[in-house]
Design a protein around this motif. Structure first.
Motif, short mmCIF file in Angstrom:
data_model
loop_
_atom_site.label_atom_id
_atom_site.label_comp_id
_atom_site.label_asym_id
_atom_site.label_seq_id
_atom_site.Cartn_x
_atom_site.Cartn_y
_atom_site.Cartn_z
N PRO A 234 37.44 41.43 44.16
CA PRO A 234 37.64 42.15 45.42
C PRO A 234 36.33 42.47 46.11
O PRO A 234 35.31 42.75 45.47
CB PRO A 234 38.32 43.46 44.97
CG PRO A 234 38.74 43.25 43.56
CD PRO A 234 37.80 42.24 42.99
N MET A 235 36.37 42.48 47.44
CA MET A 235 35.25 42.89 48.28
C MET A 235 35.83 43.81 49.35
O MET A 235 36.67 43.38 50.15
CB MET A 235 34.54 41.67 48.87
CG MET A 235 34.02 40.72 47.78
SD MET A 235 33.35 39.13 48.38
CE MET A 235 31.86 39.68 49.18
N ALA A 236 35.39 45.07 49.36
CA ALA A 236 36.06 46.07 50.17
C ALA A 236 35.07 47.12 50.66
O ALA A 236 33.97 47.26 50.13
CB ALA A 236 37.17 46.74 49.37
N ARG A 237 35.49 47.90 51.63
CA ARG A 237 34.61 48.92 52.20
C ARG A 237 34.60 50.21 51.37
O ARG A 237 33.80 51.10 51.62
CB ARG A 237 35.01 49.22 53.65
CG ARG A 237 34.72 48.07 54.59
CD ARG A 237 35.09 48.40 56.02
NE ARG A 237 36.51 48.64 56.19
CZ ARG A 237 37.43 47.67 56.33
NH1 ARG A 237 37.05 46.40 56.33
NH2 ARG A 237 38.70 47.96 56.47
N ASN A 238 35.50 50.32 50.41
CA ASN A 238 35.54 51.52 49.56
C ASN A 238 36.08 51.16 48.19
O ASN A 238 36.71 50.10 48.00
CB ASN A 238 36.38 52.62 50.24
CG ASN A 238 37.79 52.16 50.54
OD1 ASN A 238 38.62 52.03 49.64
ND2 ASN A 238 38.08 51.89 51.80
N VAL A 239 35.83 52.03 47.23
CA VAL A 239 36.22 51.77 45.85
C VAL A 239 37.74 51.75 45.70
O VAL A 239 38.28 50.96 44.93
CB VAL A 239 35.59 52.82 44.90
CG1 VAL A 239 36.04 52.59 43.46
CG2 VAL A 239 34.07 52.77 44.99
N THR A 240 38.42 52.60 46.45
CA THR A 240 39.88 52.65 46.36
C THR A 240 40.50 51.29 46.67
O THR A 240 41.34 50.79 45.92
CB THR A 240 40.44 53.71 47.31
OG1 THR A 240 39.93 54.99 46.95
CG2 THR A 240 41.97 53.75 47.25
N ASP A 241 40.06 50.69 47.77
CA ASP A 241 40.62 49.39 48.16
C ASP A 241 40.29 48.31 47.14
O ASP A 241 41.12 47.44 46.84
CB ASP A 241 40.09 48.98 49.53
CG ASP A 241 40.69 49.81 50.65
OD1 ASP A 241 41.50 50.72 50.37
OD2 ASP A 241 40.33 49.57 51.82
N ALA A 242 39.06 48.35 46.60
CA ALA A 242 38.68 47.37 45.59
C ALA A 242 39.55 47.52 44.35
O ALA A 242 39.96 46.53 43.73
CB ALA A 242 37.21 47.54 45.23
N ALA A 243 39.87 48.76 43.99
CA ALA A 243 40.72 49.00 42.82
C ALA A 243 42.15 48.52 43.05
O ALA A 243 42.76 47.91 42.17
CB ALA A 243 40.71 50.49 42.48
N VAL A 244 42.69 48.79 44.23
CA VAL A 244 44.04 48.32 44.55
C VAL A 244 44.09 46.80 44.50
O VAL A 244 45.01 46.20 43.91
CB VAL A 244 44.48 48.83 45.94
CG1 VAL A 244 45.82 48.20 46.33
CG2 VAL A 244 44.59 50.35 45.95
N LEU A 245 43.11 46.16 45.11
CA LEU A 245 43.08 44.70 45.16
C LEU A 245 42.90 44.10 43.77
O LEU A 245 43.52 43.08 43.44
CB LEU A 245 41.96 44.25 46.09
CG LEU A 245 41.92 42.77 46.50
CD1 LEU A 245 43.22 42.33 47.14
CD2 LEU A 245 40.75 42.53 47.45
N LEU A 246 42.06 44.73 42.95
CA LEU A 246 41.85 44.22 41.59
C LEU A 246 43.15 44.19 40.79
O LEU A 246 43.44 43.21 40.11
CB LEU A 246 40.82 45.08 40.86
CG LEU A 246 40.42 44.60 39.47
CD1 LEU A 246 39.64 43.29 39.55
CD2 LEU A 246 39.62 45.66 38.73
#
Length: 510
Positions: A234-246
């Motif tokens: 994942p590549m995201a603007r925040n950790v939350t989004d990266a975690a969801v995508l992972l």
């Protein structure tokens, strides 16, 4: 779309009054569940933003023709109670990941128009409700063609440019994914990494990037370099989004044996590890050797980062150096063998008869189209790889085993010796000026231990120098994604370092 884009306000990232640049996927989903926002509105916003910005950024190669219809379907599903974690969320994926209805070119004209069906991870994303908005530009063949290449250049789309400062380089083969996520051309993006190509473009573009443990995400249907090191992330603007995508990327794939090892080690919901107080009392080791001393700007940001980590309760062990240098030569040898084998396997399985089927076929194509493909740099890595033998060659087996062993011990031994939760290091220095003639100018890079070992690392924004982002990496042991996500989230919530890009033409001189 072109008429609309000329009037489109690129300074605004608001959709239906909601600032999508500052919103997490969880917040966007909550707003859509309340009826305040729709997937159709998100897609329309991103399509117009791509039309307005991509002529400057060259971050996106293809936009899905069915995105609007898929968004409308997602909105209907939501009205009927669908609550999947990525429902209606527009995602851009790197153009080496097979996606039904869109070409997968790896940036090369040799694969122009090749359109295999969905890669396994794309099927997983869609199963989680994601909407594949399009494909991002990349360093051609994932930056595995020339030692003088410019990161982010491809024969298909040209040179990707940073959104922060347009004449600066976005770094790594997932350059387009990094720029697209940073510039709000989609909610999140997916990149791939062999050694640095998720974390470097994430760090250099002010993003959170997760390079997961080898086997967490399937590689089936992804144009490869090496089955021993490749992974998407994942590549995201925040950790939350990266975690969801992972979480959406996980899944055992019978076509990728490495994914069998994930049983008992992964989850589809990494948001449960978003712990704001996770830094208190943890032991973090500073990997200084080879990472400090070459970029004063990066050094200054890292020294401030270390002070802040201490103030947040972390116990800093400094230095806690990682002994990785001996792995570089065998890694290089092993990758050349693996690329020759793995690229042929992909071409033969996933492309139509008219496309090249071997590495030699790709070399021949480039020679025949030199004015388009070889005008800036050559293909010496291709030719060196072509000279290698089969994967049964004892020289290959020795090189791969040596590289992996050195890298795994470099992390495991450092973590154990100092009783660390993770190792920290700068991910990147401030971006260099793009140079198509001489190629990239790396000063800092800490990706190799985790990449060669097959272990996870996460980069988070640490600071800025002359408007250019610098990232910090948390490096851990095998299947340590939960720990690293907690640490990254705690850092993010305490500091809120990230700033939106300003699309400056060059670095201000005064």
């Amino acid at each position: 779309m072109s008429g609309e884009s000329s009037q489109f306000d690129i300074t605004s990232t608001k959709v239906a009054g909601i600032d999508v640049d500052k919103s997490t996927i969880l917040q966007l989903e909550a707003q859509m569940n309340r009826g305040r926002l729709s997937s159709v509105e998100l897609v329309r916003f991103y399509e117009r933003r791509i039309a307005a910005l991509n002529p400057k950024l060259h971050a996106v190669i293809t936009v899905s023709k069915s995105a609007a219809a898929e968004a409308a379907a997602a909105d209907r599903a939501r009205r009927h109670g669908d609550r999947r974690p990525l429902l209606g969320i527009p995602v851009l994926v790197k153009d080496n990941i097979d996606t039904t209805g869109m070409p997968t070119t790896a940036g090369s004209l040799a694969l122009a128009g090749s359109s295999p069906s969905d890669a396994f991870i794309v099927m997983k994303l869609k199963a989680a409700g994601a909407l594949i908005l399009g494909k991002t530009n990349l360093s051609e063949w994932a930056n595995y063609r020339s030692t003088q290449s410019s990161s982010g250049w491809s024969g298909v789309e040209g040179q990707t440019n940073m959104a922060y400062v347009l004449d600066r380089n976005p770094c790594g083969s997932s350059a387009g994914s990094g720029v697209a996520a940073s510039a709000d051309l989609a909610t999140v993006a997916v990149g791939t990494e062999t050694d640095g190509s998720v974390v470097c473009p994430s760090g250099q573009n002010g993003l959170v990037g997760i390079k997961p443990t080898l086997g967490l995400a399937s590689r089936s249907g992804i144009v490869p370099i090496s089955s021993q090191q490749d992974t998407s992330g994942p590549m995201a603007r925040n950790v939350t989004d990266a975690a969801v995508l992972l979480g959406a990327l996980t899944g055992v794939d019978s076509s990728d044996p490495a994914t069998a090892a994930q049983r008992g080690h992964v989850t589809t919901d990494y948001t449960k590890y978003l712990k704001a107080g996770a830094l208190k009392g943890v032991r973090l080791g500073v990997w200084r050797q080879g990472n400090f001393g070459s970029s004063p700007e990066t050094d200054a940001i890292m020294e401030q980062t270390i002070k802040k980590l201490k103030s947040l309760g972390a116990v800093i062990v400094d230095p806690a150096n990682v002994q990785i240098d001996a792995a570089y030569a065998p890694e290089n040898t092993a990758l050349e063998y693996e690329f020759k084998h793995d690229i042929a396997a992909y071409l033969q399985k996933y492309t139509a008869p008219k496309y090249p089927k071997t590495l030699q076929g790709l070399i021949n194509f480039d020679n025949a189209h030199a004015s388009q493909e070889l005008k800036y740099f050559g293909q010496e890595i291709f030719t060196e790889s072509q000279a290698r033998g089969p994967l049964t060659d004892p020289a290959y087996i020795k090189a791969r085993n040596s590289a992996r062993s050195i890298a795994q011990h470099s992390i495991d031994d450092t973590l154990a010796k100092y009783k660390l939760a993770a190792i920290i290091a700068p991910t990147n220095g401030p971006a260099w000026t793009t140079d198509l003639i001489n190629g990239d100018h790396f000063l800092v890079g800490s990706s190799s231990p985790a990449a060669i070992a097959g272990y996870p690392s996460i980069t988070v924004p640490a600071g800025y120098s002359f408007h250019l982002p610098v990232g910090m990496s948390f490096i851990g042991g095998k299947w340590d994604e939960p720990e690293l996500i907690s640490l990254s989230y705690a850092w993010e919530q305490a500091t809120h370092v990230r700033q939106a890009p300003q699309f400056l033409p060059t670095v201000p001189m005064r």
